[in-house]
Write a protein that holds these residues in place. Structure first.
Motif, mmCIF file in Angstrom:
data_model
loop_
_atom_site.group_PDB
_atom_site.id
_atom_site.type_symbol
_atom_site.label_atom_id
_atom_site.label_comp_id
_atom_site.label_asym_id
_atom_site.label_seq_id
_atom_site.Cartn_x
_atom_site.Cartn_y
_atom_site.Cartn_z
ATOM 1 N N GLN A 129 0.830 -1.201 0.000
ATOM 2 C CA GLN A 129 0.000 0.000 0.000
ATOM 3 C C GLN A 129 0.864 1.251 0.000
ATOM 4 N N ALA A 130 1.950 1.228 0.767
ATOM 5 C CA ALA A 130 2.865 2.372 0.798
ATOM 6 C C ALA A 130 3.510 2.585 -0.568
ATOM 7 N N ALA A 131 3.608 1.509 -1.356
ATOM 8 C CA ALA A 131 4.208 1.598 -2.691
ATOM 9 C C ALA A 131 3.211 2.031 -3.760
ATOM 10 N N GLY A 132 1.934 2.135 -3.383
ATOM 11 C CA GLY A 132 0.933 2.615 -4.337
ATOM 12 C C GLY A 132 -0.131 1.618 -4.725
ATOM 13 N N PHE A 133 0.019 0.342 -4.336
ATOM 14 C CA PHE A 133 -0.999 -0.654 -4.663
ATOM 15 C C PHE A 133 -2.202 -0.486 -3.726
ATOM 16 N N THR A 134 -3.377 -0.456 -4.288
ATOM 17 C CA THR A 134 -4.575 -0.216 -3.479
ATOM 18 C C THR A 134 -5.394 -1.477 -3.228
ATOM 19 N N ALA A 135 -5.198 -2.504 -4.036
ATOM 20 C CA ALA A 135 -5.969 -3.745 -3.873
ATOM 21 C C ALA A 135 -5.015 -4.928 -3.835
ATOM 22 N N THR A 136 -5.090 -5.733 -2.782
ATOM 23 C CA THR A 136 -4.221 -6.904 -2.637
ATOM 24 C C THR A 136 -5.041 -8.093 -2.177
ATOM 25 N N GLU A 137 -4.841 -9.222 -2.828
ATOM 26 C CA GLU A 137 -5.525 -10.466 -2.470
ATOM 27 C C GLU A 137 -4.492 -11.470 -1.982
ATOM 28 N N GLU A 138 -4.809 -12.167 -0.903
ATOM 29 C CA GLU A 138 -3.918 -13.204 -0.381
ATOM 30 C C GLU A 138 -4.395 -14.573 -0.831
ATOM 31 N N LEU A 139 -3.523 -15.326 -1.483
ATOM 32 C CA LEU A 139 -3.838 -16.671 -1.934
ATOM 33 C C LEU A 139 -3.060 -17.685 -1.103
ATOM 34 N N GLU A 140 -3.753 -18.705 -0.619
ATOM 35 C CA GLU A 140 -3.092 -19.783 0.121
ATOM 36 C C GLU A 140 -2.966 -20.993 -0.791
ATOM 37 N N PRO A 141 -1.764 -21.425 -1.117
ATOM 38 C CA PRO A 141 -1.579 -22.581 -2.005
ATOM 39 C C PRO A 141 -2.238 -23.830 -1.445
ATOM 40 N N PRO A 142 -2.586 -24.784 -2.305
ATOM 41 C CA PRO A 142 -3.256 -26.003 -1.841
ATOM 42 C C PRO A 142 -2.367 -26.918 -1.011
ATOM 43 N N ARG A 143 -1.072 -26.740 -1.109
ATOM 44 C CA ARG A 143 -0.134 -27.585 -0.356
ATOM 45 C C ARG A 143 1.206 -26.861 -0.252
ATOM 46 N N ALA A 144 2.037 -27.338 0.653
ATOM 47 C CA ALA A 144 3.399 -26.809 0.754
ATOM 48 C C ALA A 144 4.274 -27.532 -0.260
ATOM 49 N N PRO A 145 5.174 -26.836 -0.936
ATOM 50 C CA PRO A 145 6.033 -27.511 -1.915
ATOM 51 C C PRO A 145 7.000 -28.493 -1.285
ATOM 52 N N TYR A 146 7.439 -28.215 -0.064
ATOM 53 C CA TYR A 146 8.385 -29.070 0.651
ATOM 54 C C TYR A 146 8.025 -29.079 2.129
ATOM 55 N N GLU A 147 8.459 -30.108 2.817
ATOM 56 C CA GLU A 147 8.270 -30.165 4.264
ATOM 57 C C GLU A 147 8.973 -28.989 4.940
ATOM 58 N N PHE A 148 10.144 -28.600 4.412
ATOM 59 C CA PHE A 148 10.900 -27.517 5.029
ATOM 60 C C PHE A 148 10.438 -26.143 4.533
ATOM 61 N N PHE A 149 9.431 -26.092 3.658
ATOM 62 C CA PHE A 149 9.003 -24.835 3.057
ATOM 63 C C PHE A 149 7.506 -24.638 3.304
ATOM 64 N N GLN A 150 7.139 -24.584 4.582
ATOM 65 C CA GLN A 150 5.755 -24.397 4.966
ATOM 66 C C GLN A 150 5.380 -22.908 4.934
ATOM 67 N N SER A 151 4.072 -22.651 4.999
ATOM 68 C CA SER A 151 3.529 -21.295 5.152
ATOM 69 C C SER A 151 3.810 -20.377 3.964
ATOM 70 N N MET A 152 3.922 -20.947 2.761
ATOM 71 C CA MET A 152 4.079 -20.106 1.581
ATOM 72 C C MET A 152 2.741 -19.438 1.259
ATOM 73 N N ARG A 153 2.797 -18.166 0.929
ATOM 74 C CA ARG A 153 1.627 -17.409 0.534
ATOM 75 C C ARG A 153 1.928 -16.654 -0.740
ATOM 76 N N ILE A 154 0.871 -16.309 -1.484
ATOM 77 C CA ILE A 154 1.021 -15.484 -2.681
ATOM 78 C C ILE A 154 0.124 -14.268 -2.508
ATOM 79 N N LEU A 155 0.733 -13.101 -2.503
ATOM 80 C CA LEU A 155 -0.030 -11.856 -2.459
ATOM 81 C C LEU A 155 -0.131 -11.312 -3.876
ATOM 82 N N VAL A 156 -1.345 -11.031 -4.324
ATOM 83 C CA VAL A 156 -1.590 -10.519 -5.658
ATOM 84 C C VAL A 156 -2.020 -9.052 -5.526
#
Length: 348
Positions: free
Chosen positions: A318-345
Motif C-alpha cells: 500500500q505504501a508503494a501505491g498498490f490499493t488492492a491486494t488479495e492473499e492466496l493460500e496454495p493447496p499444499r506446501a512444496p516441501y516439508e521444510f518450506f511451509q507457510s508459503m503465501r502469494i499476495l496478488v
C-alpha cells in the motif's frame, strides 16, 4: 508449567544442539557411507581411522538417535536415511543433504550469537553475506554459484504449487525480479503457452542463467535475461505481471518498499504484482516454530533478512501505491521444510 517440566524443556533444547552437531560431524566423517551396509564396529572404526574413545561416543549417540541401526550383523545406515547421508558420485541433489553442509557453516557463524543480536547481524562472519553487497558487480561468482545451486534445485516443486494457485495464462509478459538464474521465470513460461518472460538479478547469477537458457532451445526468444540491480536498473515496460519469489525476505522495509514502488511504476493499469514468500502468522504460533528458528539463522545471513506476515507485506504494498491486494493460500506446501508459503496478488 511446573519446575520439572520447565527444566526438561531447557535440557531438551540444549541437547538439540548436540544432536545437530553430531549429525553434521558424522556426515563430515563419512560415517554413514562407511556403514551403508551392516558392518562390525571394529571394522567401521578401522575404516574411518578414528580413536577408540571418540568413535564409541559418536557411534553410541548415532544409534541412540536413530541415525544408525545396530543388530547382530553390526551397525548400518537406515534405509530411510541413506538417500540423504550416503555419499555417491551419481547421487541426485538432495536439499536436506545440502543443508547439512550449509548449517555446519551457519553454526560457526552463530557461535557468538549475543554479538550478532547486539549488532543486529553486523558481526557475522558468514561467507554468503557477500551476496548482499551494494555493488552487484562485485559479488563473487563462486558465492553466487553456491547460492544458485540451492535455489535452482528447489524451484521445480515451488513452481508446481505456484502454477496450481495462480492462473498465469491471463497474462502476456512476465518480469521476475530477483530472479536468480531465471529458473522460476523459465518454468512459468514453459508451462504457459503464449507467455513471454524476463528475469532480473545480479550479473553473476544472470551469467549462469544465460548458460542454462542456451541448453533450452524450446525457450529461445521467450525468456530474456537482464543483469543489473533491482534497486537501480530501469525496469522494462510492457510487462503486465511482475513476480518476486523467495526474495522479499532478504531486505529491510525501506529497501523492499522501494522495490514494490518500482514494480508499481513499471506496471500498466490493471497489471499484477505477485509476492511469493513464506510468511509468518499474524500472531506467534507454536506450529510455525521452524520459521522462527530459521529467523535466528537470518542473524548470521545478513543485516536485513526477515520473514514478514501477510499484513506487513500488504502495508508495504500500500505504501508503494498498490490499493488492492488479495492473499492466496496454495493447496499444499512444496516441501516439508518450506511451509507457510503465501502469494499476495497486488493490482495496479
Amino acid at each position: 508449567m511446573t519446575t520439572a517440566i520447565g527444566e526438561k524443556l531447557l535440557l531438551e533444547l540444549l541437547d538439540g544442539f548436540l544432536g545437530s552437531k553430531l549429525l553434521m560431524t558424522a556426515y563430515k566423517l563419512d560415517l554413514f557411507t562407511a556403514a551403508r551396509e551392516p558392518i562390525a564396529r571394529d571394522a567401521l572404526r578401522s575404516a574411518l581411522d578414528l580413536p577408540e574413545r571418540a568413535f564409541k561416543i559418536v557411534v553410541d549417540a548415532c544409534v541412540a538417535l536413530g541415525l544408525l541401526h545396530e543388530d547382530e550383523r553390526g551397525v548400518a545406515t537406515p534405509a530411510a536415511l541413506a538417500p540423504f547421508l550416503v555419499r555417491a558420485p551419481d547421487r541426485p541433489f538432495q536439499t536436506t543433504t545440502y543443508l547439512l553442509e550449509y548449517y555446519d557453516e551457519v553454526y560457526r557463524a552463530l557461535a557468538d550469537m549475543d554479538a550478532l543480536v547486539r549488532s543486529d547481524g553486523a558481526a557475522s562472519p558468514f561467507k554468503l553475506r557477500d551476496y548482499f553487497k551494494d555493488d552487484v558487480d562485485a559479488i563473487d561468482p563462486q558465492v553466487a554459484a553456491e547460492y544458485s545451486r540451492y535455489m535452482d534445485a528447489t524451484i521445480a516443486r515451488i513452481v508446481e504449487v505456484v502454477l496450481a494457485t495462480y492462473p498465469f495464462g491471463q497474462h502476456r509478459r512476465l518480469l521476475d525480479l530477483c530472479g536468480n538464474t531465471g529458473s522460476f521465470c523459465a518454468a512459468i513460461v514453459a508451462a504457459t503457452p503464449g507467455l513471454h518472460g524476463a528475469f532480473l538479478d545480479v550479473p553473476a547469477c544472470v551469467a549462469i542463467g544465460r548458460r542454462q537458457l542456451e541448453a533450452r532451445p524450446e525457450l529461445a526468444g521467450r525468456v530474456e535475461a537482464i543483469a543489473g540491480d533491482v534497486f537501480r536498473t530501469p525496469l522494462p515496460a510492457g510487462y503486465d505481471i511482475i513476480t518476486m519469489c523467495r526474495s522479499a525476505m532478504d531486505w529491510g522495509d525501506d529497501k523492499i518498499v522501494a522495490v514494490y514502488r518500482r514494480a508499481h511504476e513499471a506496471l500498466p493499469p490493471g497489471g499484477r504484482f505477485l509476492v511469493i514468500e513464506r510468511m509468518l502468522p499474524e500472531r506467534v504460533l507454536p506450529e510455525a516454530l521452524p520459521m522462527y528458528l530459521r529467523g535466528v539463522y537470518f542473524l548470521a545471513k545478513s543485516e536485513s533478512t526477515r520473514y514478514r506476515s501477510p499484513r506487513e507485506h500488504v502495508a508495504l504494498l500500500q505504501a508503494a501505491g498498490f490499493t488492492a491486494t488479495e492473499e492466496l493460500e496454495p493447496p499444499r506446501a512444496p516441501y516439508e521444510f518450506f511451509q507457510s508459503m503465501r502469494i499476495l496478488v497486488a493490482s495496479k
